[in-house]
Design an enzyme around this catalytic site. Structure first.
Site, PDB file in Angstrom:
ATOM      1  N   ARG A  82      12.180  65.547  46.200  1.00 27.73           N
ATOM      2  CA  ARG A  82      12.365  65.215  44.779  1.00 27.73           C
ATOM      3  C   ARG A  82      11.229  64.314  44.296  1.00 27.73           C
ATOM      4  NH1 ARG A  82      18.089  62.796  43.130  1.00 27.73           N
ATOM      5  NH2 ARG A  82      17.196  60.948  44.131  1.00 27.73           N
ATOM      6  N   LYS A 184      12.732  61.544  38.624  1.00 29.19           N
ATOM      7  CA  LYS A 184      13.105  60.139  38.785  1.00 29.19           C
ATOM      8  C   LYS A 184      11.898  59.268  38.448  1.00 29.19           C
ATOM      9  CE  LYS A 184      16.235  57.635  41.840  1.00 29.19           C
ATOM     10  NZ  LYS A 184      17.199  57.266  40.828  1.00 29.19           N
ATOM     11  N   GLU A 220      24.671  62.992  31.887  1.00 28.86           N
ATOM     12  CA  GLU A 220      24.940  62.118  33.029  1.00 28.86           C
ATOM     13  C   GLU A 220      24.992  60.688  32.537  1.00 28.86           C
ATOM     14  OE1 GLU A 220      21.779  61.843  35.938  1.00 28.86           O
ATOM     15  OE2 GLU A 220      20.283  62.442  34.491  1.00 28.86           O
TER      16      GLU A 220
HETATM   17  N1  PLP Z   1      21.171  60.372  37.921  1.00 30.07           N
HETATM   18  C1  PLP Z   1      20.391  59.296  37.745  1.00 30.07           C
HETATM   19  C2  PLP Z   1      19.865  59.045  36.390  1.00 30.07           C
HETATM   20  C3  PLP Z   1      20.102  58.453  38.828  1.00 30.07           C
HETATM   21  O1  PLP Z   1      19.334  57.375  38.667  1.00 30.07           O
HETATM   22  C4  PLP Z   1      20.640  58.730  40.083  1.00 30.07           C
HETATM   23  C5  PLP Z   1      20.329  57.898  41.231  1.00 30.07           C
HETATM   24  O2  PLP Z   1      19.541  58.194  42.048  1.00 30.07           O
HETATM   25  C6  PLP Z   1      21.455  59.867  40.220  1.00 30.07           C
HETATM   26  C7  PLP Z   1      21.695  60.660  39.126  1.00 30.07           C
HETATM   27  C8  PLP Z   1      22.056  60.228  41.527  1.00 30.07           C
HETATM   28  O3  PLP Z   1      21.118  60.817  42.369  1.00 30.07           O
HETATM   29  P1  PLP Z   1      21.254  60.721  43.942  1.00 30.07           P
HETATM   30  O4  PLP Z   1      22.600  61.254  44.272  1.00 30.07           O
HETATM   31  O5  PLP Z   1      20.172  61.567  44.452  1.00 30.07           O
HETATM   32  O6  PLP Z   1      21.120  59.289  44.285  1.00 30.07           O
HETATM   33  C1  COI Z   2      20.292  55.342  42.996  1.00 30.47           C
HETATM   34  O1  COI Z   2      21.467  55.668  43.052  1.00 30.47           O
HETATM   35  O2  COI Z   2      19.559  55.329  43.999  1.00 30.47           O
HETATM   36  C2  COI Z   2      19.691  54.981  41.739  1.00 30.47           C
HETATM   37  O3  COI Z   2      18.511  55.067  41.642  1.00 30.47           O
HETATM   38  C3  COI Z   2      20.571  54.526  40.665  1.00 30.47           C
HETATM   39  C4  COI Z   2      20.166  53.240  40.035  1.00 30.47           C
HETATM   40  C5  COI Z   2      20.185  52.076  40.969  1.00 30.47           C
HETATM   41  C6  COI Z   2      18.879  53.363  39.306  1.00 30.47           C
END
Ligand code: PLP
Ligand code: COI
Length: 343
Positions: A82, A184, A220
């Site tokens: 990612r 991200k 989200e």
């Molecule tokens: N959506 C956003 C905007 C986020 O910052 C995060 C955190 O990482 C997620 C979703 C969840 O992603 P992940 O499950 O890969 O941590």
């Molecule tokens: C995560 O879940 O890793 C995120 O990045 C969410 C938040 C702390 C920005």
């Protein structure tokens, strides 16, 4: 190895300086070799690309202590990939997937004393990131980049862990149509700061954002994807091009289908369906959030309440959460390739 003397069970989600960080630099068109260093400070030009035009992307994953005392991470290959996708979208040189995974292993092992013990509810949060570091004044990508991974022990993202939260549907957008909502990038989070400060002042734990083009579909929250359970006990997962492809969400879809025998519908979810009370449970999912149940949503003067209520996590979200954390803690057998054993 002696653990640090911390009150592990009462950690919040905050930054703590740990012993080592992993760094690598991109200069003259190539990534240099990564190494562990002690210095937590970064010195850069006053005109660094990141400072002027926010050229930065990041990741978030966790290290866990398993029941039998090993230290593992969860699907770091997906974070690495990612970050490649995020970097390409911002015209940055991708950090190689293998080096990313190696960097995560090295920095976690070097900070093993900071990995919270099994059973404390805390974990080691791992934050890889990269940014443009050389002077940039015309609007263009930087030439040189800095990649870094630091770690910090954390407790639950929302106070109370698995206790239901109260959120609001936001009138702000966090992403633009055809923008960067699906990567991200730090800039997405800057976009959400005014909205989150306002929501907190009003007494809400988070914001739910709607799709920026039509404001009719669920996207989200500021830091997690959203999940629903419908009247037929299906796991309903909003699908959109402008949300982050959460690794937790993708894993939960697999867990729901293959471990819990649930039917999963990945589709656009209209806000109207939520307003009409078509869902009995709702939750946020992400690395930091794990699964945090949503008890109710404030929608312009009215509350949308889920049957699961504000006291406890609902049965489906509860089962999803305990199965996922069981896989991460080594209590439940993981699918092939999900767990990276560090030590
Ligand atoms: N959506 C956003 C905007 C986020 O910052 C995060 C955190 O990482 C997620 C979703 C969840 O992603 P992940 O499950 O890969 O941590
Ligand atoms: C995560 O879940 O890793 C995120 O990045 C969410 C938040 C702390 C920005």
């Amino acid at each position: 190895m002696e653990k640090k003397n911390l009150d592990w069970s009462n950690l919040g989600f905050g930054y703590m300086k740990t012993d080592k960080r992993y760094v690598a630099n991109y200069t003259n068109g190539a990534w240099g070799k990564g190494e562990l260093i002690e210095d937590d400070m970064i010195v850069m030009s006053e005109d660094a690309g990141v400072l002027q035009y926010s050229q930065s992307v990041f990741e978030g994953l966790k290290a866990y202590t398993t029941k039998d005392g090993h230290i593992v991470t969860f699907r770091p290959d997906l974070n690495a990939q990612r970050m490649v996708d995020s970097a390409k979208r911002l015209e940055m040189p991708p950090y190689p997937v293998e080096d990313f995974i190696d960097g995560v292993r090295k920095v976690v092992a070097a900070n093993a004393a900071w990995v919270p013990p099994y059973g404390t509810g805390a974990t080691l949060y791992i934050r890889p990131y990269m940014f443009g570091i050389n002077p940039v004044i015309g609007v263009k990508p930087a030439d040189d980049y800095h990649f870094r991974i630091f770690v910090t022990p954390v407790g639950p993202y929302f106070k109370g862990g698995a206790k239901p939260i109260y959120v609001k549907v936001s009138d702000f957008d966090r992403a633009a149509p055809h923008g960067t909502g699906n990567i991200k990038a730090g800039l997405n989070y800057a976009m959400s700061l005014h909205a989150i400060v306002t929501a907190h002042e009003e007494g809400f734990a988070e914001n739910i954002y709607l799709d920026p083009a039509t404001r009719s579909k669920v996207e989200e929250t500021g830091g997690a994807n959203i999940l629903f359970i419908d009247a037929d006990d299906h796991l309903v997962v909003p699908k959109s091009d402008s949300i982050l492809p959460s690794i937790t969400r993708r894993s939960l879809v697999y867990v729901a289908e293959h471990y819990l025998g649930m039917t999963v519908d990945e589709r656009p979810v209209y806000w109207k369906e939520v307003q009409e009370g078509n869902f009995k449970e709702c939750g946020l999912c992400g690395t930091a959030a794990v699964i945090s149940p949503i008890g109710k949503i404030y929608d312009h003067g009215k509350d949308i309440e889920f049957a699961s209520g504000m006291e406890d996590i609902g049965p489906f979200m509860g089962k999803l959460r305990s199965t996922l954390t069981g896989i991460q803690d080594g209590e439940i057998e993981a699918p092939e390739g999900w767990i990276d054993h560090i030590m």
